[in-house]
Design a protein around this motif. Structure first.
Motif, mmCIF file in Angstrom:
data_model
loop_
_atom_site.group_PDB
_atom_site.id
_atom_site.type_symbol
_atom_site.label_atom_id
_atom_site.label_comp_id
_atom_site.label_asym_id
_atom_site.label_seq_id
_atom_site.Cartn_x
_atom_site.Cartn_y
_atom_site.Cartn_z
ATOM 1 N N HIS A 153 16.058 15.976 -3.640
ATOM 2 C CA HIS A 153 14.638 16.285 -3.532
ATOM 3 C C HIS A 153 14.165 16.786 -4.882
ATOM 4 O O HIS A 153 14.926 17.402 -5.629
ATOM 5 C CB HIS A 153 14.377 17.367 -2.475
ATOM 6 N N CYS A 199 7.359 17.407 -3.429
ATOM 7 C CA CYS A 199 8.621 16.743 -3.741
ATOM 8 C C CYS A 199 8.314 15.506 -4.577
ATOM 9 O O CYS A 199 7.422 14.732 -4.246
ATOM 10 C CB CYS A 199 9.340 16.352 -2.451
ATOM 11 N N ASP A 237 10.623 13.089 -5.517
ATOM 12 C CA ASP A 237 11.556 11.967 -5.366
ATOM 13 C C ASP A 237 11.345 11.364 -3.980
ATOM 14 O O ASP A 237 11.498 12.052 -2.963
ATOM 15 C CB ASP A 237 12.994 12.498 -5.535
ATOM 16 N N PHE A 238 11.016 10.107 -3.927
ATOM 17 C CA PHE A 238 10.649 9.471 -2.653
ATOM 18 C C PHE A 238 11.835 9.477 -1.692
ATOM 19 O O PHE A 238 12.675 8.586 -1.693
ATOM 20 C CB PHE A 238 10.145 8.041 -2.888
ATOM 21 N N CYS A 239 11.906 10.509 -0.852
ATOM 22 C CA CYS A 239 13.135 10.783 -0.113
ATOM 23 C C CYS A 239 13.117 10.246 1.317
ATOM 24 O O CYS A 239 14.154 10.139 1.954
ATOM 25 C CB CYS A 239 13.375 12.286 -0.111
ATOM 26 N N HIS A 287 7.873 11.240 2.694
ATOM 27 C CA HIS A 287 7.984 11.937 1.406
ATOM 28 C C HIS A 287 6.632 12.460 0.938
ATOM 29 O O HIS A 287 6.532 13.570 0.418
ATOM 30 C CB HIS A 287 8.596 10.980 0.369
ATOM 31 N N MET A 346 5.791 15.781 2.058
ATOM 32 C CA MET A 346 6.657 16.883 1.636
ATOM 33 C C MET A 346 5.939 17.661 0.541
ATOM 34 O O MET A 346 6.114 17.407 -0.649
ATOM 35 C CB MET A 346 8.007 16.332 1.152
#
Ligand code: RUQ
Ligand code: CUA
Length: 662
Positions: free
Chosen positions: A583, A619, A621-623, A627, A630
């Motif tokens: 993340h 966040c 980072d495309f998690c 995402h 987030m």
């Protein structure tokens, strides 16, 4: 039958065209017909080798796959890297500490993969900081910089980090001789010959990888350039090339090119170890940083070390010898057997090849040509195995295959020349596009070259790629060396200036690659190992936010009670225990980078708000599919306000009507 003969005719015609139609220089002329097939790694398939390439003045190291030339990763080493938060997070800042304070950049030239019995073992890769002298060790389980050691009594750590065959030492020879750290440095520059000294350092690597400076050897003031350790029969020795034996201190271009020969310095480090044991080394007061990153606390510590042991060859006979080498030698390379030492004089018309056996005999027979600064100089003819005649212009570096062949790069004539060790005959030459510096054969500097390819690392690319303004991509070129003739297969641009590189079979590394950090093992004092540990605390004007991240929210996501003048520390713990789920964390207006937090890890971002208001955090980072959800807010109030500290996730939702027009 008819089609068959037609096919032969076509093939024959193709062969003829490829011989007579061959343009001597320029674009694609040298490319083998099956090049595309030989470098094609189908989607989903792995490359055969990892290639660790220095980033030069980017200060980083990059990781490519071979033969595809695909870039996998840039490993931040000596330079800050906002992509990963390296040098920006509170946990990593100490990695870039030096005796000069925080130094966020360096010039990384040379790569050394760790070895066992002279064979690459895939544990670590070392790199040198050329400007503010440092050596870094990267752990190949995590592809992260694990340790950085500053080198005292040095200025320009170029002749570094070359490794011995059991990774006993990485060496560091100073490029610039200088007044040593414990002497008065305030001297006229033209007192070079009286006051300037060189050193070579032997940095011991223990079984855990940890480095420490075992000893240094003080030398007359010269420029050390490159080095190679002996192997096999020459194990126990290291060979350092040096130029400026004229001891010039200005206009070196002219003044350091006067003499017909400079030197390769041969150091018997086993002897040096005996002298250290016998108490012959002088303890000198210096100051240098030693930075270590712990995978348990997920943070770096920096210590300033205060002492170093220095050996003076004058008091240590039989430890150091000079060997004349024409002319301004750059590369100095030892062959897989350890018998041959190849010098590459930038201005020399031949490649001298020295014999380790003859060096030993010349030492026993005291076959000397006087001394240089009190160090015996071996007679050139006595130690020479032979010279490669008319090899090319401006030889720089040599690597080897397993079949007794050597490959030398030529900067001026822009080519790689293949020659045979046994009779020093030139066998083949191929053009490089253009001005090759280092070159590398997988395993080429070890006792066991894997061969297959030679890669040229080029300084100038002119017309090879789409123009990108005043600065063009620097570049690597891959050649097939499995046949008698070298064949160009591929160009690929590099990150920063590629100097040296080492390639290693992928299976020596990939089986050990770490997937996550176990959350139970996380000893970062600011970790929140679960949502119920997430909290926000005030300590004077410091706000410590212990935040957890898991798909797809932060706990807490809303924080209030911060006041202008506070410093907010966001301690973010990634609770994921799945591979490849980092993340990110960023806050609007921070004079800082993002954090990129690996599964099980805690990282901290410091933020000093500069105005009152509400600031998003999110966040980066495309998690997951959510995402973009987030995210959160942090509210900053005026200095005297009485807004209490509160924090929450999923509570305290607003109650007003949704988006109604009034
Ligand atoms: S040196 S070519 Cu550091 Cu040869 Cu780069
Ligand atoms: Cu976490 Cu995107």
């Amino acid at each position: 039958m008819k089609t068959f003969s037609k096919l032969i005719a076509i093939t024959a015609a193709a062969v003829v065209t490829s011989i007579v139609g061959c343009k001597p220089r320029g674009a694609q002329s040298a490319v083998g017909g099956d090049a595309a097939q030989k470098t094609y790694v189908a989607p989903g398939k792995y490359d055969e080798f990892y290639d660790f390439v220095s980033g030069g003045f980017s200060g980083q190291m990059s990781v490519y796959g071979l033969p595809s030339g695909r870039l996998f990763r840039v490993i931040p080493v000596f330079s800050v890297d906002p992509e990963k938060g390296y040098g920006y997070s509170e946990e990593t800042k100490a990695m870039l500490n030096t005796s000069h304070g925080f130094v966020p950049w360096d010039d990384l030239h040379h790569i050394a993969l760790s070895e066992t019995n002279g064979i690459q073992d895939g544990r670590w890769v070392f790199g040198n900081g050329n400007n503010t002298p440092r050596i870094a060790r990267i752990d190949l389980k995590t592809f992260r910089t694990a340790e950085i050691l500053e080198i005292p009594n040095s200025a320009g750590n170029h002749s570094s980090p070359f490794i011995t065959e059991n990774s006993e030492y990485v060496v560091a020879g100073t490029r610039f001789s200088v007044p040593l750290d414990n002497t008065n440095g305030d001297v006229p520059i033209n007192t070079y010959r009286q006051n300037f000294k060189g050193t070579v350092s032997f940095v011991h690597v223990d079984t855990s990888g940890r480095m420490n400076i075992a000893f240094q050897i003080q030398t007359p003031g010269v420029n050390f350039d490159l080095a190679r350790a002996g192997k096999g029969k020459s194990h126990g020795w290291v060979f350092f090339s040096c130029y400026n034996s004229e001891q010039a201190n200005t206009l070196l271009e002219v003044n350091a090119s006067q003499k017909d020969k400079d030197f390769i310095m041969c150091v018997n480090w086993k002897k040096a170890e005996e002298y250290v044991k016998a108490g012959k080394a002088e303890k000198r007061a210096v100051a240098y940083a030693h930075n270590v990153y712990s995978e348990l606390t997920h943070s770096a510590t920096s210590e300033i070390e205060k002492e170093v042991l220095v050996l003076d060859p004058k008091n240590c006979p039989d430890m150091v010898y000079f060997m004349p080498c024409p002319k301004s030698p750059h590369g100095c390379d030892t062959d897989p057997s350890g018998e041959y030492i190849v010098g590459s004089g930038k201005l020399a018309a031949v490649i001298p090849v020295f014999s380790f056996t003859k060096i030993q005999k010349a030492i026993t027979d005291k076959n000397f040509d006087g001394d240089y600064g009190g160090i015996p100089v071996l007679k050139y003819e006595a130690v020479l195995y032979g010279e490669v005649q008319i090899p090319g212009l401006g030889p720089l570096h040599t690597e080897f295959d397993a079949d007794g062949n050597a490959y030398t790069s030529f900067f001026v004539s822009s080519e790689i020349v293949k020659w045979r060790l046994s009779d020093l005959k030139v066998l083949d030459r191929v053009p490089t596009y253009y001005s090759v510096g280092h070159l590398s054969v997988p395993g080429g500097p070890t006792r066991k070259p894997w061969g297959k390819y030679v890669i040229a690392y080029n300084k100038i690319t002119k017309d090879r790629y789409l123009p990108t303004g005043p600065e063009l991509a620097q570049s690597a070129q891959l050649y097939d060396i499995s046949g008698e003739k070298m064949k160009l297969l591929l160009d690929f641009p590099t990150i920063g200036e590629p100097h040296y590189a080492e390639a290693i079979p992928a299976d020596l590394i990939m089986k050990n690659s770490q997937k996550i950090f176990r959350i139970e093992d996380n000893q970062n004092p600011f970790a929140a190992k679960g949502d119920n540990n997430a909290r926000v605390e005030r300590k004077g004007n410091e706000i410590h936010a212990y935040i957890t991240a898991i798909r797809s929210h932060f706990t807490p996501d809303n924080i209030e009670g911060v006041k202008l003048g506070d410093v907010v520390y966001f301690h973010v713990t990634n609770l994921e225990q799945d591979w490849d789920i980092p993340h990110g964390f960023a806050v609007k207006g921070a004079n800082n980078a993002e954090l990129l937090i690996m599964p099980g890890e805690t990282q901290t971002l410091a933020w000093k708000p500069d105005r009152v208001g509400v600031f998003p955090i999110y966040c980066t980072d495309f998690c997951s599919a959510l995402h973009q959800e987030m995210q959160g807010y942090i509210r900053v109030s005026a200095p005297g306000s009485n807004v209490p500290i509160t924090f929450s996730t999923g509570k305290n939702e607003g109650t007003g009507p949704i988006a109604q027009n009034k």
